[in-house]
Design an enzyme around this catalytic site. Structure first.
Site, short mmCIF file in Angstrom:
data_model
loop_
_atom_site.label_atom_id
_atom_site.label_comp_id
_atom_site.label_asym_id
_atom_site.label_seq_id
_atom_site.Cartn_x
_atom_site.Cartn_y
_atom_site.Cartn_z
N HIS A 177 -10.44 -9.40 2.13
CA HIS A 177 -10.48 -9.60 0.69
C HIS A 177 -10.99 -8.36 -0.02
O HIS A 177 -11.59 -8.43 -1.07
CB HIS A 177 -11.37 -10.80 0.34
CG HIS A 177 -10.87 -12.08 0.86
ND1 HIS A 177 -11.23 -12.58 2.09
CD2 HIS A 177 -9.99 -12.99 0.34
CE1 HIS A 177 -10.62 -13.73 2.29
NE2 HIS A 177 -9.87 -14.00 1.26
N GLY A 232 -15.59 -10.70 -11.84
CA GLY A 232 -15.38 -10.58 -13.27
C GLY A 232 -14.03 -11.11 -13.70
O GLY A 232 -13.91 -11.81 -14.72
N THR A 257 -14.78 -19.04 -5.05
CA THR A 257 -16.07 -19.72 -5.00
C THR A 257 -16.63 -19.94 -6.40
O THR A 257 -17.09 -21.03 -6.74
CB THR A 257 -17.07 -18.90 -4.17
OG1 THR A 257 -16.49 -18.60 -2.90
CG2 THR A 257 -18.35 -19.68 -3.97
N ARG A 290 -18.75 -14.03 1.34
CA ARG A 290 -18.15 -12.84 1.91
C ARG A 290 -19.12 -11.69 2.03
O ARG A 290 -18.94 -10.79 2.86
CB ARG A 290 -16.97 -12.39 1.04
CG ARG A 290 -15.85 -13.39 1.00
CD ARG A 290 -14.77 -12.92 0.03
NE ARG A 290 -13.79 -13.98 -0.18
CZ ARG A 290 -12.93 -14.00 -1.17
NH1 ARG A 290 -12.92 -13.01 -2.04
NH2 ARG A 290 -12.06 -14.97 -1.30
N ASP A 314 -26.91 -10.11 -7.48
CA ASP A 314 -25.76 -10.96 -7.17
C ASP A 314 -24.93 -11.18 -8.44
O ASP A 314 -25.47 -11.53 -9.49
CB ASP A 314 -26.22 -12.31 -6.63
CG ASP A 314 -25.07 -13.24 -6.40
OD1 ASP A 314 -24.27 -12.98 -5.48
OD2 ASP A 314 -24.95 -14.23 -7.16
N GLY A 361 -22.82 -13.50 -9.20
CA GLY A 361 -22.83 -14.88 -9.67
C GLY A 361 -24.09 -15.21 -10.46
O GLY A 361 -24.04 -15.89 -11.49
#
Length: 572
Positions: free
Chosen positions: A217, A395, A437, A536, A549, A551
């Site tokens: 990925h 993003g 996710t 990941r 992070d 997120g």
């Protein structure tokens, strides 16, 4: 570089439509994926596979007699949504149950797992199988944490052959898990891949170097070494895998896989050296495959996958297959399917709502519009943060998901929906469009939050606070992340705890929310010192240290935007 496209956000869906048009003998296009275009016996176990796009021929190229019955396709490098997985499974189900196969990535685990729960509640027997073949992503003693890379093809081939032979769901699952336990892979990259529309690759490899243990990925490798000759590269690849050879194993299936830009001639050169290493180790190679099977857009590199064969696995590996990516043995006789696919979801209907709740729903839609605008502006920065140890698409996913949520909220408002329905519709749309996710988590959070609201009453401060707790509970129950794992949860937990504490102390919602948003921001900043334990980024823990992070950062951003909205609303 990925250069041929119209709109980057339409790249995956347009590519899938083109694939389905070219391979009509094998597949039919459905919303979110493809299904076999040939008749399937009633009662047969349906093998449904899937994951993000950008890996062609995975996963749509695996659909055909002797392999998969359907494939679900997310956006580029993003897990398909729960809704898409469930929808494609319903099309594929023939009454014999469904085996759901996917790579072991957090977004896939979450979305496929929630879809399986949903389908089971509808009476469909569903088993899930995360493929865990990448030896670089976790040691043998914790192999359940490993990623799924090119071993996907091998494990799905075994499952598909078992299902085609008419075996029961229990037996198909047993054999697929057996194959997964005996499948190992290792890869190297000489250059990174570029997302459609991006200005540069997700990662680069220093000139004259190769990255070892990469993902598929756009994640960088876990280490770098000087580029080796074909013979030395073969020793490296086989050495990593032979270290996990089961005692007594004498036969092996092998797949030498190109990652997108490595030419076939290079793979053929490498194969001569790989085969020599395996033969010297006393192994008989059974029906080897060499080519592109699980790619990473335009990444330059390759991986080697080995399946340690026993008698039953060898028979299934050799069994006939007729899919776009893999053909073995005699062509399996099949007739074109004649049933009509009804794929439209149709307009969404909503429960009657009070005028007060409708007004609250309008406020929720405006807030989501503000969030979508902020995330659009932050897309590049969130992607940059994510690229340090992830795939750099956070993003992009947040922009897509929030924009879809805003559209869904506006549609719900136009249909005179109440507050709970507006927020739930926004959550579902966020998950469905963003994928991955983050899409699954935000969709789950908003959907859970909506359970504290009502279509009969105006949204109260108490309902907002209660909803935050429901959102946190939903995310941690199904996402399985905890504080310290370096995820969104690191910011969400202090946000909810602060909001509850300040509200219980009697502070107005605006002040309580501001305090909670500040706590979320401080927690997001503090994730820079953490190493990831999920997702990941976990195999690239060292690369993640010193960077927050993505997120957690995006959650803190959303909290700030919502706080500003509340202050403005309170001011009149």
């Amino acid at each position: 570089m990925t250069t041929i496209f119209d709109a980057p956000e339409d790249f995956a869906t347009t590519a899938l439509a083109g694939f389905a048009a070219i391979y009509q003998r094998n597949v039919r296009l459905v919303k979110g994926g493809v299904v076999r275009s040939t008749k399937v016996p009633k009662g047969k176990v349906a093998v449904v596979v899937g994951g993000g796009s950008g890996h062609y021929p995975a996963f749509a190229g695996y659909v055909g007699p002797g392999l998969a019955d359907a494939a679900v396709a997310g956006d580029v490098f993003a897990s398909p949504s729960t809704a898409a997985v469930a929808r494609v499974c319903r099309h594929a189900d023939q009454g014999g149950g469904v085996l759901l196969g996917f790579g072991n990535y957090a977004g896939d685990v979450l979305n496929f797992g929630v879809a399986a729960e949903r389908l089971r509640s509808e009476g469909i027997d569903v088993r899930i199988l995360p493929v865990t073949d990448d030896v670089a992503s976790a040691p043998a003693e914790t192999s359940a944490k490993r990623r799924g890379i090119a071993g996907d093809l091998v494990v799905f081939k075994i499952a598909g052959a078992a299902a085609e032979a008419g075996k029961s769901l229990d037996e198909v699952e047993r054999l697929a898990r057996h194959a997964n336990d005996r499948t190992v892979s290792f890869g190297v990259a000489f250059g990174g891949c570029t997302l459609p529309g991006a200005a540069g690759p997700l990662f680069t490899v220093p000139k004259g170097q190769m990255a070892l243990g990469l993902g598929i990925h756009g994640e960088p490798g876990v280490s770098e070494e000087t580029i080796a000759t074909a013979s030395d590269l073969a020793k490296l690849l086989t050495g990593k895998l032979l270290a996990e050879r089961p005692e007594g194993s004498r036969k092996v299936a092998a797949v030498l896989n190109g990652l997108g830009s490595t030419k076939y001639e290079e793979l053929f050169v490498l194969w001569t050296a790989v085969a020599r290493q395996l033969n010297d180790a006393g192994l008989e190679i059974v029906d080897p495959e060499c080519g592109e099977f699980v790619t990473s857009l335009d990444m330059q590199g390759c991986s080697l996958t080995l399946l340690w064969l026993d008698e039953e696995l060898e028979a299934l590996w050799r069994a006939p297959t007729d899919a776009p990516v893999l053909r073995k043995g005699v062509i399996i006789a099949a007739e074109p399917a004649t049933d009509e696919i009804v794929d439209a979801d149709g307009p969404q209907s909503f429960s009657p709502a009070s005028d007060a709740s409708k007004e609250s729903g309008k406020c929720i839609a405006r807030l989501i519009g503000n969030i979508a605008e902020a995330l659009k502006e932050a897309e590049e920065e969130l992607g940059r943060i994510d690229a340090f140890a992830g795939d750099g698409d956070h993003g992009q996913g947040m922009r897509r998901g929030s924009a879809a949520a805003f559209d869904a909220a506006k549609t719900a408002v136009a249909a005179e929906a109440g507050a709970a329905s507006v927020l739930a519709a926004a959550g579902d749309a966020w998950a469905d469009r963003a994928g991955g996710t983050s899409g699954a988590i935000w969709g789950l959070a908003l959907r859970s939050w909506s359970n504290a609201l009502s279509d009969e009453d105006k949204v109260s401060d108490a309902a907002i606070v209660k909803g935050s707790r429901l959102a946190l509970d939903g995310v941690t129950r199904l996402g399985r992340a905890r504080v310290g794992d370096k995820t969104l949860v690191d910011a969400l937990v202090p946000f909810v705890a602060t909001l509850e504490r300040e509200s219980a102390a009697g502070r107005p919602l605006v002040e309580a929310w501001d305090a909670a948003a500040k706590a979320a921001q401080e927690a997001a900043d503090a994730t820079s010192a953490l190493t990831p334990k999920l997702g990941r980024a976990r195999p690239l823990a060292e690369k993640s240290i010193g960077h927050p992070d993505a997120g957690a950062v995006s959650l803190a951003l959303v909290a700030r935007v919502a706080g500003a909205f509340l202050r403005e609303a309170a001011a009149g």
